[in-house]
Design a protein around this motif. Structure first.
Motif, PDB file in Angstrom:
ATOM      1  N   LEU A  27       0.824  -1.209   0.000  1.00  0.00           N
ATOM      2  CA  LEU A  27       0.000   0.000   0.000  1.00  0.00           C
ATOM      3  C   LEU A  27       0.862   1.265   0.000  1.00  0.00           C
ATOM      4  N   LEU A  28       2.039   1.182   0.594  1.00  0.00           N
ATOM      5  CA  LEU A  28       2.922   2.355   0.633  1.00  0.00           C
ATOM      6  C   LEU A  28       3.328   2.810  -0.767  1.00  0.00           C
ATOM      7  N   ARG A  29       3.485   1.860  -1.682  1.00  0.00           N
ATOM      8  CA  ARG A  29       3.916   2.195  -3.044  1.00  0.00           C
ATOM      9  C   ARG A  29       2.804   2.848  -3.866  1.00  0.00           C
ATOM     10  N   ARG A  30       1.580   2.811  -3.376  1.00  0.00           N
ATOM     11  CA  ARG A  30       0.458   3.382  -4.120  1.00  0.00           C
ATOM     12  C   ARG A  30       0.338   4.899  -3.962  1.00  0.00           C
ATOM     13  N   HIS A  31       1.054   5.462  -3.009  1.00  0.00           N
ATOM     14  CA  HIS A  31       0.845   6.868  -2.675  1.00  0.00           C
ATOM     15  C   HIS A  31       2.171   7.627  -2.696  1.00  0.00           C
ATOM     16  N   PRO A  32       2.114   8.931  -3.020  1.00  0.00           N
ATOM     17  CA  PRO A  32       3.338   9.746  -2.980  1.00  0.00           C
ATOM     18  C   PRO A  32       3.917   9.775  -1.566  1.00  0.00           C
ATOM     19  N   GLU A  33       5.226   9.793  -1.504  1.00  0.00           N
ATOM     20  CA  GLU A  33       5.907   9.847  -0.208  1.00  0.00           C
ATOM     21  C   GLU A  33       5.430  11.057   0.588  1.00  0.00           C
ATOM     22  N   GLU A  34       5.289  10.884   1.867  1.00  0.00           N
ATOM     23  CA  GLU A  34       4.894  11.919   2.814  1.00  0.00           C
ATOM     24  C   GLU A  34       3.493  12.480   2.589  1.00  0.00           C
ATOM     25  N   SER A  35       2.688  11.788   1.794  1.00  0.00           N
ATOM     26  CA  SER A  35       1.298  12.204   1.644  1.00  0.00           C
ATOM     27  C   SER A  35       0.494  11.641   2.820  1.00  0.00           C
ATOM     28  N   PRO A  36      -0.673  12.211   3.101  1.00  0.00           N
ATOM     29  CA  PRO A  36      -1.496  11.663   4.183  1.00  0.00           C
ATOM     30  C   PRO A  36      -1.862  10.192   3.947  1.00  0.00           C
ATOM     31  N   GLU A  37      -2.103   9.836   2.696  1.00  0.00           N
ATOM     32  CA  GLU A  37      -2.448   8.450   2.382  1.00  0.00           C
ATOM     33  C   GLU A  37      -1.277   7.507   2.665  1.00  0.00           C
ATOM     34  N   ALA A  38      -0.055   7.972   2.355  1.00  0.00           N
ATOM     35  CA  ALA A  38       1.129   7.155   2.638  1.00  0.00           C
ATOM     36  C   ALA A  38       1.315   6.995   4.138  1.00  0.00           C
ATOM     37  N   SER A  39       1.040   8.030   4.896  1.00  0.00           N
ATOM     38  CA  SER A  39       1.130   7.931   6.362  1.00  0.00           C
ATOM     39  C   SER A  39       0.122   6.930   6.895  1.00  0.00           C
ATOM     40  N   LEU A  40      -1.103   6.983   6.381  1.00  0.00           N
ATOM     41  CA  LEU A  40      -2.120   6.017   6.804  1.00  0.00           C
ATOM     42  C   LEU A  40      -1.734   4.599   6.394  1.00  0.00           C
ATOM     43  N   ALA A  41      -1.161   4.451   5.193  1.00  0.00           N
ATOM     44  CA  ALA A  41      -0.724   3.130   4.734  1.00  0.00           C
ATOM     45  C   ALA A  41       0.376   2.584   5.641  1.00  0.00           C
ATOM     46  N   TRP A  42       1.311   3.444   6.035  1.00  0.00           N
ATOM     47  CA  TRP A  42       2.380   3.014   6.935  1.00  0.00           C
ATOM     48  C   TRP A  42       1.812   2.605   8.293  1.00  0.00           C
ATOM     49  N   TYR A  43       0.895   3.402   8.826  1.00  0.00           N
ATOM     50  CA  TYR A  43       0.261   3.096  10.105  1.00  0.00           C
ATOM     51  C   TYR A  43      -0.499   1.779  10.015  1.00  0.00           C
ATOM     52  N   LEU A  44      -1.215   1.567   8.917  1.00  0.00           N
ATOM     53  CA  LEU A  44      -1.959   0.325   8.725  1.00  0.00           C
ATOM     54  C   LEU A  44      -1.005  -0.864   8.634  1.00  0.00           C
ATOM     55  N   ALA A  45       0.066  -0.723   7.875  1.00  0.00           N
ATOM     56  CA  ALA A  45       1.020  -1.831   7.704  1.00  0.00           C
ATOM     57  C   ALA A  45       1.704  -2.195   9.023  1.00  0.00           C
TER      58      ALA A  45
END
Length: 159
Positions: A27-45
């Motif tokens: 999921l991290l690869r689906r979003h631009p780095e440091e975007s809110p979505e990437a932060s949520l993906a990291w938290y989820l993972a």
């Protein structure tokens, strides 16, 4: 078909059911780095990895408790007793692991709900009146009720 066994990796199983993703870290690869979505993906993972790790530890501890008294049942008790009994601190360890799993599951469920809502990636979303009903955050992750069911399933698997 879900590639993750619910009894072995409950968080990975749930991520696949809800988002259709085999690897939560992808999921991290689906979003631009440091975007809110990437932060949520990291938290989820990280929370999914924590749930599956604590679940693995708890399952191993429970199996140990089931297997430890087996020699006693066969009459091979000599020399196994210690000052704190056959099971030693296993009960306390299982209680602590269960509490850690509950806390990890609560964080995981909140992060899964947040990610799914933020990205619109929820495969379980329905249409019509049901989709307009927005449950409160407390209702959305329903940790103990779902987890109690999985514990019951795990207990039956250990038998």
């Amino acid at each position: 078909m879900n590639p993750h066994d619910q009894l072995a990796k409950p968080a990975a199983h749930r991520v696949y059911e809800r988002l259709g993703v085999d690897d939560v870290w992808a999921l991290l690869r689906r979003h631009p780095e440091e975007s809110p979505e990437a932060s949520l993906a990291w938290y989820l993972a990280t929370s999914a990895t924590a749930v599956d790790g604590v679940h693995r530890e708890l399952t191993a501890a429970a199996k140990t408790v089931v297997e430890t008294p087996s020699p006693v049942a066969r009459g091979q008790y000599a020399g196994q007793s210690t000052h704190d009994g056959i099971l030693r601190e296993s009960g306390l360890r299982i209680d602590l692991l269960a509490a850690r799993r509950e806390a990890a599951f609560t964080q995981f469920a909140a992060s899964l709900t947040s990610y799914a809502r933020c990205t619109g990636a929820d495969r379980t979303a329905t249409t019509g009146a049901q989709s307009r009903q927005q449950p409160s955050p407390r209702q959305s992750h329903a940790g103990p009720a779902l987890w109690d069911d999985e514990q019951g399933t795990a207990r039956r698997a250990l038998r």
